[in-house]
Design a protein around this motif. Structure first.
Motif, PDB file in Angstrom:
ATOM      1  N   GLU A 420       0.819  -1.210   0.000  1.00 51.72           N
ATOM      2  CA  GLU A 420       0.000   0.000   0.000  1.00 51.72           C
ATOM      3  C   GLU A 420       0.854   1.262   0.000  1.00 51.72           C
ATOM      4  N   LEU A 421       2.006   1.213   0.649  1.00 53.61           N
ATOM      5  CA  LEU A 421       2.903   2.375   0.655  1.00 53.61           C
ATOM      6  C   LEU A 421       3.464   2.654  -0.732  1.00 53.61           C
ATOM      7  N   ILE A 422       3.928   1.603  -1.418  1.00 53.34           N
ATOM      8  CA  ILE A 422       4.508   1.857  -2.738  1.00 53.34           C
ATOM      9  C   ILE A 422       3.426   2.187  -3.759  1.00 53.34           C
ATOM     10  N   ARG A 423       2.226   1.627  -3.574  1.00 51.08           N
ATOM     11  CA  ARG A 423       1.121   1.989  -4.468  1.00 51.08           C
ATOM     12  C   ARG A 423       0.735   3.455  -4.269  1.00 51.08           C
ATOM     13  N   SER A 424       0.654   3.896  -3.017  1.00 49.81           N
ATOM     14  CA  SER A 424       0.346   5.299  -2.726  1.00 49.81           C
ATOM     15  C   SER A 424       1.455   6.217  -3.228  1.00 49.81           C
ATOM     16  N   SER A 425       2.711   5.757  -3.098  1.00 51.36           N
ATOM     17  CA  SER A 425       3.843   6.527  -3.607  1.00 51.36           C
ATOM     18  C   SER A 425       3.718   6.717  -5.119  1.00 51.36           C
ATOM     19  N   TYR A 426       3.370   5.657  -5.805  1.00 50.58           N
ATOM     20  CA  TYR A 426       3.189   5.717  -7.265  1.00 50.58           C
ATOM     21  C   TYR A 426       2.045   6.657  -7.633  1.00 50.58           C
ATOM     22  N   ASP A 427       0.903   6.542  -6.948  1.00 49.79           N
ATOM     23  CA  ASP A 427      -0.255   7.381  -7.255  1.00 49.79           C
ATOM     24  C   ASP A 427       0.068   8.858  -7.039  1.00 49.79           C
ATOM     25  N   SER A 428       0.805   9.171  -5.977  1.00 48.98           N
ATOM     26  CA  SER A 428       1.187  10.565  -5.717  1.00 48.98           C
ATOM     27  C   SER A 428       2.115  11.080  -6.819  1.00 48.98           C
ATOM     28  N   LYS A 429       3.021  10.223  -7.270  1.00 49.73           N
ATOM     29  CA  LYS A 429       3.943  10.630  -8.336  1.00 49.73           C
ATOM     30  C   LYS A 429       3.183  10.899  -9.637  1.00 49.73           C
ATOM     31  N   ILE A 430       2.234  10.030  -9.976  1.00 46.77           N
ATOM     32  CA  ILE A 430       1.453  10.206 -11.205  1.00 46.77           C
ATOM     33  C   ILE A 430       0.641  11.493 -11.146  1.00 46.77           C
ATOM     34  N   GLU A 431       0.022  11.787  -9.983  1.00 43.01           N
ATOM     35  CA  GLU A 431      -0.745  13.022  -9.844  1.00 43.01           C
ATOM     36  C   GLU A 431       0.175  14.233  -9.913  1.00 43.01           C
ATOM     37  N   SER A 432       1.374  14.122  -9.355  1.00 41.73           N
ATOM     38  CA  SER A 432       2.364  15.197  -9.443  1.00 41.73           C
ATOM     39  C   SER A 432       2.697  15.487 -10.900  1.00 41.73           C
ATOM     40  N   GLN A 433       2.938  14.448 -11.672  1.00 46.06           N
ATOM     41  CA  GLN A 433       3.273  14.614 -13.084  1.00 46.06           C
ATOM     42  C   GLN A 433       2.097  15.204 -13.862  1.00 46.06           C
ATOM     43  N   ARG A 434       0.876  14.772 -13.523  1.00 48.11           N
ATOM     44  CA  ARG A 434      -0.310  15.288 -14.215  1.00 48.11           C
ATOM     45  C   ARG A 434      -0.456  16.797 -13.995  1.00 48.11           C
ATOM     46  N   LEU A 435      -0.270  17.231 -12.748  1.00 44.94           N
ATOM     47  CA  LEU A 435      -0.388  18.651 -12.446  1.00 44.94           C
ATOM     48  C   LEU A 435       0.693  19.471 -13.147  1.00 44.94           C
ATOM     49  N   LEU A 436       1.915  18.941 -13.171  1.00 45.59           N
ATOM     50  CA  LEU A 436       3.005  19.660 -13.828  1.00 45.59           C
ATOM     51  C   LEU A 436       2.742  19.786 -15.324  1.00 45.59           C
ATOM     52  N   GLU A 437       2.278  18.690 -15.940  1.00 44.63           N
ATOM     53  CA  GLU A 437       1.974  18.744 -17.376  1.00 44.63           C
ATOM     54  C   GLU A 437       0.826  19.713 -17.649  1.00 44.63           C
ATOM     55  N   LYS A 438      -0.138  19.763 -16.740  1.00 40.65           N
ATOM     56  CA  LYS A 438      -1.239  20.723 -16.880  1.00 40.65           C
ATOM     57  C   LYS A 438      -0.709  22.152 -16.868  1.00 40.65           C
ATOM     58  N   ALA A 439       0.202  22.444 -15.936  1.00 43.93           N
ATOM     59  CA  ALA A 439       0.775  23.787 -15.848  1.00 43.93           C
ATOM     60  C   ALA A 439       1.606  24.110 -17.087  1.00 43.93           C
ATOM     61  N   LYS A 440       2.421  23.161 -17.541  1.00 44.87           N
ATOM     62  CA  LYS A 440       3.241  23.393 -18.732  1.00 44.87           C
ATOM     63  C   LYS A 440       2.371  23.593 -19.971  1.00 44.87           C
ATOM     64  N   ALA A 441       1.270  22.826 -20.051  1.00 40.46           N
ATOM     65  CA  ALA A 441       0.360  22.983 -21.186  1.00 40.46           C
ATOM     66  C   ALA A 441      -0.254  24.386 -21.201  1.00 40.46           C
ATOM     67  N   ARG A 442      -0.548  24.913 -20.007  1.00 41.35           N
ATOM     68  CA  ARG A 442      -1.085  26.277 -19.925  1.00 41.35           C
ATOM     69  C   ARG A 442      -0.035  27.297 -20.350  1.00 41.35           C
ATOM     70  N   VAL A 443       1.222  27.066 -19.979  1.00 36.87           N
ATOM     71  CA  VAL A 443       2.302  27.961 -20.423  1.00 36.87           C
ATOM     72  C   VAL A 443       2.401  27.923 -21.946  1.00 36.87           C
ATOM     73  N   GLU A 444       2.332  26.738 -22.534  1.00 34.38           N
ATOM     74  CA  GLU A 444       2.368  26.605 -23.999  1.00 34.38           C
ATOM     75  C   GLU A 444       1.212  27.386 -24.629  1.00 34.38           C
ATOM     76  N   GLN A 445       0.036  27.274 -24.030  1.00 34.02           N
ATOM     77  CA  GLN A 445      -1.133  27.980 -24.556  1.00 34.02           C
ATOM     78  C   GLN A 445      -0.915  29.487 -24.525  1.00 34.02           C
ATOM     79  N   LEU A 446      -0.351  29.959 -23.425  1.00 31.49           N
ATOM     80  CA  LEU A 446      -0.084  31.398 -23.309  1.00 31.49           C
ATOM     81  C   LEU A 446       0.923  31.850 -24.360  1.00 31.49           C
ATOM     82  N   ILE A 447       1.927  31.012 -24.620  1.00 32.68           N
ATOM     83  CA  ILE A 447       2.936  31.354 -25.628  1.00 32.68           C
ATOM     84  C   ILE A 447       2.288  31.451 -27.006  1.00 32.68           C
ATOM     85  N   GLU A 448       1.436  30.467 -27.324  1.00 34.24           N
ATOM     86  CA  GLU A 448       0.780  30.457 -28.632  1.00 34.24           C
ATOM     87  C   GLU A 448      -0.113  31.681 -28.815  1.00 34.24           C
ATOM     88  N   GLU A 449      -0.743  32.107 -27.719  1.00 34.86           N
ATOM     89  CA  GLU A 449      -1.598  33.293 -27.796  1.00 34.86           C
ATOM     90  C   GLU A 449      -0.782  34.570 -28.011  1.00 34.86           C
TER      91      GLU A 449
END
Length: 461
Positions: A420-449
Protein backbone atom coordinates in the motif's frame (compact mmCIF):
# COMPACT_ATOMS: atom_id res chain seq x y z
CA UNK A 1 11.12 18.20 -51.45
CA UNK A 2 13.43 20.99 -50.35
CA UNK A 3 12.34 23.82 -48.07
CA UNK A 4 13.68 27.36 -48.54
CA UNK A 5 13.43 29.86 -45.70
CA UNK A 6 13.78 33.57 -46.39
CA UNK A 7 15.02 35.96 -43.67
CA UNK A 8 15.85 39.64 -43.60
CA UNK A 9 19.50 40.71 -43.53
CA UNK A 10 18.70 42.99 -40.59
CA UNK A 11 17.64 39.91 -38.57
CA UNK A 12 20.96 38.15 -39.15
CA UNK A 13 22.86 41.28 -38.16
CA UNK A 14 20.81 42.06 -35.05
CA UNK A 15 21.04 38.47 -33.79
CA UNK A 16 24.66 38.06 -34.94
CA UNK A 17 23.75 34.63 -36.29
CA UNK A 18 24.11 33.25 -39.83
CA UNK A 19 23.39 29.52 -39.41
CA UNK A 20 20.31 28.31 -41.32
CA UNK A 21 19.23 26.24 -38.29
CA UNK A 22 18.89 29.42 -36.25
CA UNK A 23 16.16 30.69 -38.59
CA UNK A 24 14.29 27.39 -38.81
CA UNK A 25 10.56 28.31 -38.95
CA UNK A 26 9.76 25.96 -36.06
CA UNK A 27 11.96 28.10 -33.79
CA UNK A 28 11.46 31.61 -35.20
CA UNK A 29 8.44 33.64 -34.08
CA UNK A 30 6.95 37.13 -34.11
CA UNK A 31 5.49 38.48 -30.87
CA UNK A 32 2.00 39.94 -31.18
CA UNK A 33 0.40 42.63 -29.02
CA UNK A 34 -1.01 40.29 -26.33
CA UNK A 35 2.20 40.34 -24.26
CA UNK A 36 5.37 42.31 -24.09
CA UNK A 37 8.31 40.01 -24.91
CA UNK A 38 11.72 40.87 -23.48
CA UNK A 39 15.15 39.25 -23.34
CA UNK A 40 15.63 36.91 -20.38
CA UNK A 41 18.66 38.92 -19.30
CA UNK A 42 16.36 41.87 -18.59
CA UNK A 43 14.62 39.79 -15.90
CA UNK A 44 17.77 38.47 -14.19
CA UNK A 45 18.96 39.72 -10.83
CA UNK A 46 21.73 37.08 -10.83
CA UNK A 47 23.39 34.89 -13.45
CA UNK A 48 26.33 32.77 -12.26
CA UNK A 49 28.32 29.79 -13.53
CA UNK A 50 28.80 26.93 -11.06
CA UNK A 51 31.99 25.75 -9.43
CA UNK A 52 34.63 23.76 -11.31
CA UNK A 53 36.05 21.06 -9.03
CA UNK A 54 36.57 17.31 -8.85
CA UNK A 55 33.70 15.43 -7.22
CA UNK A 56 33.46 12.40 -4.96
CA UNK A 57 30.83 9.91 -3.78
CA UNK A 58 32.32 9.51 -0.28
CA UNK A 59 30.22 12.19 1.45
CA UNK A 60 33.27 14.48 1.67
CA UNK A 61 32.38 18.15 1.51
CA UNK A 62 29.07 19.57 0.29
CA UNK A 63 26.44 17.99 -2.00
CA UNK A 64 26.87 19.27 -5.56
CA UNK A 65 24.17 19.24 -8.23
CA UNK A 66 24.89 18.17 -11.79
CA UNK A 67 22.73 17.97 -14.92
CA UNK A 68 21.87 14.37 -13.91
CA UNK A 69 19.84 15.61 -10.95
CA UNK A 70 17.64 17.96 -13.00
CA UNK A 71 14.46 15.99 -13.62
CA UNK A 72 11.23 17.40 -15.04
CA UNK A 73 11.61 20.97 -13.73
CA UNK A 74 12.94 20.13 -10.24
CA UNK A 75 16.21 18.99 -8.67
CA UNK A 76 16.51 15.47 -7.30
CA UNK A 77 18.85 14.62 -4.42
CA UNK A 78 22.52 15.33 -5.23
CA UNK A 79 24.57 12.14 -5.53
CA UNK A 80 28.08 13.62 -5.52
CA UNK A 81 30.05 15.93 -3.24
CA UNK A 82 32.50 18.81 -3.61
CA UNK A 83 35.25 19.03 -1.00
CA UNK A 84 35.66 22.83 -0.89
CA UNK A 85 36.36 25.41 1.83
CA UNK A 86 33.33 26.90 3.58
CA UNK A 87 34.13 30.39 2.26
CA UNK A 88 34.01 29.21 -1.37
CA UNK A 89 30.88 27.18 -0.68
CA UNK A 90 29.08 30.27 0.60
CA UNK A 91 29.71 31.98 -2.74
CA UNK A 92 28.10 29.11 -4.65
CA UNK A 93 25.53 27.99 -2.07
CA UNK A 94 22.08 27.28 -3.52
CA UNK A 95 19.11 29.14 -2.07
CA UNK A 96 15.38 28.37 -2.37
CA UNK A 97 13.96 29.22 -5.82
CA UNK A 98 17.35 29.32 -7.53
CA UNK A 99 16.91 28.14 -11.12
CA UNK A 100 19.66 25.94 -12.60
CA UNK A 101 20.19 25.83 -16.36
CA UNK A 102 22.34 23.15 -17.99
CA UNK A 103 24.50 25.00 -20.50
CA UNK A 104 26.37 22.17 -22.21
CA UNK A 105 25.56 18.66 -23.39
CA UNK A 106 24.13 16.93 -26.44
CA UNK A 107 21.54 19.00 -28.33
CA UNK A 108 18.74 16.95 -26.69
CA UNK A 109 19.90 17.72 -23.14
CA UNK A 110 21.42 21.17 -23.34
CA UNK A 111 19.14 23.66 -21.62
CA UNK A 112 17.62 21.20 -19.15
CA UNK A 113 16.30 23.46 -16.41
CA UNK A 114 15.20 22.83 -12.82
CA UNK A 115 14.40 24.77 -9.69
CA UNK A 116 15.89 24.27 -6.23
CA UNK A 117 12.97 24.49 -3.80
CA UNK A 118 14.50 23.23 -0.55
CA UNK A 119 16.89 20.66 0.88
CA UNK A 120 20.28 20.27 2.50
CA UNK A 121 22.95 22.90 1.91
CA UNK A 122 24.24 22.29 -1.63
CA UNK A 123 26.24 23.82 -4.45
CA UNK A 124 26.26 23.30 -8.24
CA UNK A 125 28.69 22.24 -10.96
CA UNK A 126 30.41 24.47 -13.53
CA UNK A 127 28.32 23.35 -16.50
CA UNK A 128 25.20 24.69 -14.78
CA UNK A 129 24.15 28.34 -14.66
CA UNK A 130 22.31 29.69 -11.62
CA UNK A 131 19.79 32.44 -12.41
CA UNK A 132 17.47 34.51 -10.25
CA UNK A 133 14.74 36.69 -11.66
CA UNK A 134 13.10 39.96 -10.72
CA UNK A 135 9.88 38.46 -9.37
CA UNK A 136 7.95 41.61 -10.24
CA UNK A 137 8.46 40.49 -13.86
CA UNK A 138 8.96 36.71 -13.96
CA UNK A 139 8.44 34.14 -11.20
CA UNK A 140 11.13 31.41 -11.00
CA UNK A 141 8.49 28.66 -11.34
CA UNK A 142 7.17 30.27 -14.53
CA UNK A 143 10.69 30.64 -15.95
CA UNK A 144 11.45 26.98 -15.19
CA UNK A 145 8.29 25.74 -16.90
CA UNK A 146 8.77 28.10 -19.83
CA UNK A 147 12.27 26.75 -20.54
CA UNK A 148 10.90 23.19 -20.30
CA UNK A 149 8.13 23.71 -22.86
CA UNK A 150 8.72 22.70 -26.47
CA UNK A 151 8.77 26.39 -27.39
CA UNK A 152 11.33 27.16 -24.68
CA UNK A 153 13.49 24.21 -25.71
CA UNK A 154 13.33 25.43 -29.29
CA UNK A 155 14.59 28.87 -28.27
CA UNK A 156 17.45 27.18 -26.39
CA UNK A 157 18.38 24.95 -29.34
CA UNK A 158 18.55 27.86 -31.76
CA UNK A 159 20.91 29.62 -29.33
CA UNK A 160 23.13 26.54 -28.92
CA UNK A 161 26.65 26.74 -30.36
CA UNK A 162 27.46 23.25 -31.69
CA UNK A 163 30.87 21.62 -31.32
CA UNK A 164 32.10 18.15 -32.27
CA UNK A 165 30.26 16.12 -29.63
CA UNK A 166 27.99 18.58 -27.87
CA UNK A 167 26.25 21.93 -27.93
CA UNK A 168 26.79 24.90 -25.64
CA UNK A 169 24.53 27.75 -24.58
CA UNK A 170 26.58 30.34 -22.76
CA UNK A 171 25.17 32.67 -20.13
CA UNK A 172 25.36 35.45 -22.74
CA UNK A 173 23.18 33.47 -25.16
CA UNK A 174 20.80 32.51 -22.37
CA UNK A 175 20.29 36.21 -21.65
CA UNK A 176 19.22 36.78 -25.27
CA UNK A 177 16.32 34.32 -25.22
CA UNK A 178 12.91 36.02 -25.35
CA UNK A 179 10.23 35.46 -22.69
CA UNK A 180 6.68 36.84 -22.56
CA UNK A 181 5.77 39.05 -19.61
CA UNK A 182 2.63 37.14 -18.66
CA UNK A 183 0.36 38.79 -16.10
CA UNK A 184 1.57 38.05 -12.55
CA UNK A 185 -1.91 36.86 -11.52
CA UNK A 186 -1.64 34.16 -14.18
CA UNK A 187 1.95 33.38 -13.18
CA UNK A 188 0.93 32.99 -9.52
CA UNK A 189 -1.88 30.65 -10.51
CA UNK A 190 0.65 28.49 -12.36
CA UNK A 191 3.04 28.73 -9.41
CA UNK A 192 0.39 27.23 -7.12
CA UNK A 193 -0.09 24.28 -9.47
CA UNK A 194 3.67 23.84 -9.74
CA UNK A 195 4.06 23.82 -5.96
CA UNK A 196 1.21 21.31 -5.50
CA UNK A 197 2.99 19.09 -8.02
CA UNK A 198 6.27 19.51 -6.14
CA UNK A 199 4.68 18.66 -2.78
CA UNK A 200 3.09 15.52 -4.22
CA UNK A 201 6.48 14.50 -5.58
CA UNK A 202 7.97 14.92 -2.10
CA UNK A 203 5.10 12.92 -0.63
CA UNK A 204 5.75 10.14 -3.14
CA UNK A 205 9.42 10.00 -2.17
CA UNK A 206 8.56 10.00 1.55
CA UNK A 207 6.09 7.11 1.16
CA UNK A 208 8.63 5.01 -0.72
CA UNK A 209 11.30 5.82 1.87
CA UNK A 210 8.90 4.77 4.63
CA UNK A 211 8.39 1.40 2.93
CA UNK A 212 12.15 0.90 2.69
CA UNK A 213 12.70 1.85 6.33
CA UNK A 214 9.88 -0.41 7.55
CA UNK A 215 11.41 -3.42 5.84
CA UNK A 216 14.94 -2.62 6.99
CA UNK A 217 13.74 -2.25 10.58
CA UNK A 218 11.75 -5.49 10.40
CA UNK A 219 14.75 -7.46 9.13
CA UNK A 220 17.32 -5.53 11.18
CA UNK A 221 19.09 -4.37 8.02
CA UNK A 222 19.35 -0.86 9.47
CA UNK A 223 21.52 -2.13 12.33
CA UNK A 224 23.59 -4.88 10.76
CA UNK A 225 27.21 -4.13 9.77
CA UNK A 226 29.89 -6.49 8.54
CA UNK A 227 33.55 -5.79 8.00
CA UNK A 228 34.37 -7.10 4.57
CA UNK A 229 37.63 -9.09 4.68
CA UNK A 230 40.44 -8.18 2.31
CA UNK A 231 40.64 -11.80 1.22
CA UNK A 232 38.56 -14.95 1.57
CA UNK A 233 38.75 -18.54 0.47
CA UNK A 234 36.44 -21.28 -0.78
CA UNK A 235 36.73 -25.04 -0.72
CA UNK A 236 37.51 -26.80 -3.97
CA UNK A 237 34.28 -28.79 -3.65
CA UNK A 238 32.29 -25.53 -3.55
CA UNK A 239 33.92 -24.38 -6.79
CA UNK A 240 33.18 -27.71 -8.48
CA UNK A 241 29.59 -27.98 -7.24
CA UNK A 242 28.65 -24.39 -8.06
CA UNK A 243 30.65 -24.30 -11.31
CA UNK A 244 31.78 -20.80 -10.35
CA UNK A 245 35.37 -19.62 -9.96
CA UNK A 246 34.83 -15.85 -9.67
CA UNK A 247 35.66 -14.18 -6.37
CA UNK A 248 32.37 -12.23 -6.10
CA UNK A 249 30.41 -15.49 -5.84
CA UNK A 250 32.19 -16.42 -2.62
CA UNK A 251 31.83 -13.03 -0.96
CA UNK A 252 31.21 -13.94 2.72
CA UNK A 253 29.05 -10.86 3.28
CA UNK A 254 25.98 -12.61 1.88
CA UNK A 255 26.57 -15.65 4.08
CA UNK A 256 26.80 -13.30 7.07
CA UNK A 257 23.41 -11.87 6.12
CA UNK A 258 21.96 -15.38 5.88
CA UNK A 259 23.35 -16.22 9.31
CA UNK A 260 22.10 -12.99 10.87
CA UNK A 261 18.58 -13.38 9.45
CA UNK A 262 18.21 -17.05 10.41
CA UNK A 263 20.05 -17.15 13.73
CA UNK A 264 19.75 -13.65 15.21
CA UNK A 265 16.40 -12.79 13.67
CA UNK A 266 15.05 -16.34 13.83
CA UNK A 267 13.50 -16.15 10.37
CA UNK A 268 13.10 -18.79 7.70
CA UNK A 269 14.78 -18.14 4.33
CA UNK A 270 12.72 -19.40 1.43
CA UNK A 271 13.73 -19.67 -2.24
CA UNK A 272 12.48 -16.85 -4.46
CA UNK A 273 10.38 -19.36 -6.40
CA UNK A 274 8.22 -19.87 -3.30
CA UNK A 275 6.86 -16.35 -3.87
CA UNK A 276 7.05 -15.89 -7.63
CA UNK A 277 7.57 -17.40 -11.06
CA UNK A 278 10.75 -16.34 -12.86
CA UNK A 279 9.92 -15.91 -16.56
CA UNK A 280 12.21 -15.11 -19.48
CA UNK A 281 11.30 -14.27 -23.08
CA UNK A 282 13.38 -13.68 -26.19
CA UNK A 283 13.67 -10.13 -27.43
CA UNK A 284 10.43 -9.05 -29.18
CA UNK A 285 10.36 -8.50 -32.94
CA UNK A 286 10.39 -4.76 -33.68
CA UNK A 287 7.72 -3.00 -35.74
CA UNK A 288 6.58 0.52 -36.55
CA UNK A 289 3.24 -0.16 -34.87
CA UNK A 290 2.26 -2.51 -32.09
CA UNK A 291 2.98 -2.82 -28.37
CA UNK A 292 5.52 -0.73 -26.42
CA UNK A 293 8.64 -2.56 -25.19
CA UNK A 294 9.95 -1.81 -21.70
CA UNK A 295 13.75 -1.51 -21.68
CA UNK A 296 16.25 -0.74 -18.93
CA UNK A 297 16.08 3.00 -19.64
CA UNK A 298 12.37 3.03 -18.78
CA UNK A 299 12.86 1.69 -15.26
CA UNK A 300 12.48 4.23 -12.45
CA UNK A 301 12.33 3.96 -8.67
CA UNK A 302 8.86 2.37 -8.70
CA UNK A 303 7.26 1.70 -12.10
CA UNK A 304 8.41 2.13 -15.75
CA UNK A 305 7.86 5.44 -17.55
CA UNK A 306 8.41 6.98 -20.99
CA UNK A 307 7.93 3.81 -23.02
CA UNK A 308 5.25 4.82 -25.55
CA UNK A 309 7.46 5.61 -28.54
CA UNK A 310 10.43 3.36 -29.41
CA UNK A 311 10.97 0.42 -29.38
CA UNK A 312 7.69 -1.25 -30.41
CA UNK A 313 6.92 -4.98 -30.55
CA UNK A 314 4.99 -6.39 -33.49
CA UNK A 315 1.45 -7.59 -32.80
CA UNK A 316 2.39 -10.89 -34.46
CA UNK A 317 5.15 -11.53 -31.88
CA UNK A 318 2.83 -10.52 -29.04
CA UNK A 319 0.08 -12.88 -30.22
CA UNK A 320 2.59 -15.76 -30.26
CA UNK A 321 3.88 -14.79 -26.80
CA UNK A 322 0.69 -13.68 -25.06
CA UNK A 323 2.12 -14.49 -21.60
CA UNK A 324 4.71 -11.75 -22.20
CA UNK A 325 2.03 -9.05 -21.95
CA UNK A 326 2.55 -7.37 -18.61
CA UNK A 327 -0.09 -7.82 -15.95
CA UNK A 328 -0.73 -5.58 -12.96
CA UNK A 329 1.84 -6.22 -10.19
CA UNK A 330 4.33 -8.05 -12.44
CA UNK A 331 7.93 -7.31 -11.42
CA UNK A 332 10.58 -6.22 -13.93
CA UNK A 333 14.08 -7.25 -12.85
CA UNK A 334 17.05 -5.51 -14.52
CA UNK A 335 19.21 -8.51 -15.45
CA UNK A 336 21.95 -7.04 -17.71
CA UNK A 337 24.00 -3.90 -17.18
CA UNK A 338 25.21 -1.40 -14.64
CA UNK A 339 22.10 -1.39 -12.43
CA UNK A 340 21.81 -5.14 -12.08
CA UNK A 341 19.01 -6.15 -9.72
CA UNK A 342 17.02 -2.92 -9.97
CA UNK A 343 13.37 -3.94 -9.82
CA UNK A 344 10.16 -2.14 -10.84
CA UNK A 345 6.53 -3.11 -10.32
CA UNK A 346 3.97 -2.77 -13.13
CA UNK A 347 1.07 -0.55 -12.04
CA UNK A 348 -0.08 0.65 -15.47
CA UNK A 349 -3.13 -0.42 -17.49
CA UNK A 350 -1.14 -0.09 -20.73
CA UNK A 351 -0.44 -3.04 -22.99
CA UNK A 352 3.34 -3.60 -22.94
CA UNK A 353 6.02 -6.28 -23.05
CA UNK A 354 9.62 -6.20 -21.87
CA UNK A 355 12.99 -6.49 -23.62
CA UNK A 356 15.21 -9.55 -23.21
CA UNK A 357 17.58 -7.76 -20.81
CA UNK A 358 14.77 -7.67 -18.28
CA UNK A 359 13.48 -10.73 -16.43
CA UNK A 360 9.84 -10.95 -15.38
CA UNK A 361 8.80 -12.05 -11.90
CA UNK A 362 5.09 -12.92 -11.75
CA UNK A 363 3.45 -13.37 -8.34
CA UNK A 364 0.02 -14.84 -7.58
CA UNK A 365 -0.25 -12.59 -4.52
CA UNK A 366 0.05 -8.83 -5.11
CA UNK A 367 1.32 -8.32 -1.56
CA UNK A 368 4.18 -10.72 -2.31
CA UNK A 369 4.95 -8.59 -5.37
CA UNK A 370 5.12 -5.41 -3.28
CA UNK A 371 7.33 -7.07 -0.69
CA UNK A 372 9.72 -8.50 -3.29
CA UNK A 373 9.97 -5.17 -5.08
CA UNK A 374 11.14 -3.42 -1.89
CA UNK A 375 13.38 -6.30 -0.79
CA UNK A 376 15.14 -6.77 -4.15
CA UNK A 377 15.98 -3.04 -4.20
CA UNK A 378 17.35 -3.16 -0.64
CA UNK A 379 21.07 -3.63 0.08
CA UNK A 380 20.32 -7.29 0.88
CA UNK A 381 18.58 -7.81 -2.47
CA UNK A 382 21.23 -5.99 -4.51
CA UNK A 383 23.97 -7.99 -2.74
CA UNK A 384 22.37 -11.23 -3.94
CA UNK A 385 22.36 -9.87 -7.50
CA UNK A 386 26.07 -9.01 -7.21
CA UNK A 387 26.95 -12.44 -5.84
CA UNK A 388 25.07 -14.33 -8.56
CA UNK A 389 26.07 -12.07 -11.47
CA UNK A 390 28.20 -13.38 -14.34
CA UNK A 391 30.09 -11.73 -17.17
CA UNK A 392 33.20 -9.63 -17.48
CA UNK A 393 32.73 -6.67 -19.82
CA UNK A 394 29.08 -6.37 -18.78
CA UNK A 395 27.43 -8.00 -15.74
CA UNK A 396 24.36 -10.18 -16.26
CA UNK A 397 22.35 -12.65 -14.28
CA UNK A 398 20.55 -15.74 -15.59
CA UNK A 399 17.04 -16.80 -14.51
CA UNK A 400 18.52 -20.00 -13.04
CA UNK A 401 20.63 -17.86 -10.70
CA UNK A 402 17.79 -15.49 -9.82
CA UNK A 403 15.83 -18.56 -8.71
CA UNK A 404 18.52 -19.23 -6.11
CA UNK A 405 17.85 -16.00 -4.22
CA UNK A 406 16.79 -16.57 -0.61
CA UNK A 407 13.93 -14.47 0.75
CA UNK A 408 13.13 -13.95 4.47
CA UNK A 409 9.52 -14.74 5.26
CA UNK A 410 7.56 -11.90 6.89
CA UNK A 411 3.95 -11.64 8.04
CA UNK A 412 1.13 -10.81 5.65
CA UNK A 413 0.17 -7.60 7.46
CA UNK A 414 3.60 -6.10 6.80
CA UNK A 415 3.52 -7.24 3.17
CA UNK A 416 0.17 -5.51 2.76
CA UNK A 417 1.52 -2.35 4.39
CA UNK A 418 4.55 -2.31 2.09
CA UNK A 419 2.37 -2.79 -0.98
CA UNK A 420 0.00 0.00 0.00
CA UNK A 421 2.90 2.37 0.65
CA UNK A 422 4.51 1.86 -2.74
CA UNK A 423 1.12 1.99 -4.47
CA UNK A 424 0.35 5.30 -2.73
CA UNK A 425 3.84 6.53 -3.61
CA UNK A 426 3.19 5.72 -7.27
CA UNK A 427 -0.26 7.38 -7.25
CA UNK A 428 1.19 10.57 -5.72
CA UNK A 429 3.94 10.63 -8.34
CA UNK A 430 1.45 10.21 -11.20
CA UNK A 431 -0.75 13.02 -9.84
CA UNK A 432 2.36 15.20 -9.44
CA UNK A 433 3.27 14.61 -13.08
CA UNK A 434 -0.31 15.29 -14.22
CA UNK A 435 -0.39 18.65 -12.45
CA UNK A 436 3.00 19.66 -13.83
CA UNK A 437 1.97 18.74 -17.38
CA UNK A 438 -1.24 20.72 -16.88
CA UNK A 439 0.77 23.79 -15.85
CA UNK A 440 3.24 23.39 -18.73
CA UNK A 441 0.36 22.98 -21.19
CA UNK A 442 -1.09 26.28 -19.92
CA UNK A 443 2.30 27.96 -20.42
CA UNK A 444 2.37 26.61 -24.00
CA UNK A 445 -1.13 27.98 -24.56
CA UNK A 446 -0.08 31.40 -23.31
CA UNK A 447 2.94 31.35 -25.63
CA UNK A 448 0.78 30.46 -28.63
CA UNK A 449 -1.60 33.29 -27.80
CA UNK A 450 1.31 35.73 -27.66
CA UNK A 451 3.29 34.82 -30.79
CA UNK A 452 2.93 34.05 -34.47
CA UNK A 453 5.13 32.71 -37.25
CA UNK A 454 7.89 35.13 -38.11
CA UNK A 455 9.37 33.85 -41.37
CA UNK A 456 7.95 32.75 -44.66
CA UNK A 457 9.07 29.47 -46.22
CA UNK A 458 8.50 28.08 -49.64
CA UNK A 459 8.87 24.54 -50.93
CA UNK A 460 10.47 23.56 -54.19
CA UNK A 461 11.02 20.25 -55.88
Amino acid sequence: MASITQVRLTDTISENRWAAEYFDPKYAFQPNEKYKWIRLGKTFTKCQYGISISMNEKLKGFPIFRMNEINNCVLEKAKKYANIPKAIFEKYKLLPNDVLFNRTNSIDFVGRTGIFKEGEESTFASYLVRVNTNEDLVLPEFLTMYLNTEFGKGQIRRRAMPSINQANVSAAELRRIFIPLVDLVEQNSLKKIFNRSYNLKKESQALYQKATQLLEQELGLDKITFEKPKRYSARFSEVVNSNRADGEFYNPELKNYYKYITETQGRILKPLTYFTKVIKFSNPDYASEGVPIITQKHLTKISPEGYNSFPIASEEWVSKNSAALLRENDLLFYSVGAYLGKTNIWFSDDRAVHASFITMLRCDNKFDAGYLMVLLNSKYGILQSKVYQSGSSQPYIYPKDIRQFLIPDINEDLKKQLYELIRSSYDSKIESQRLLEKAKARVEQLIEEGSQTKVQSSTTA
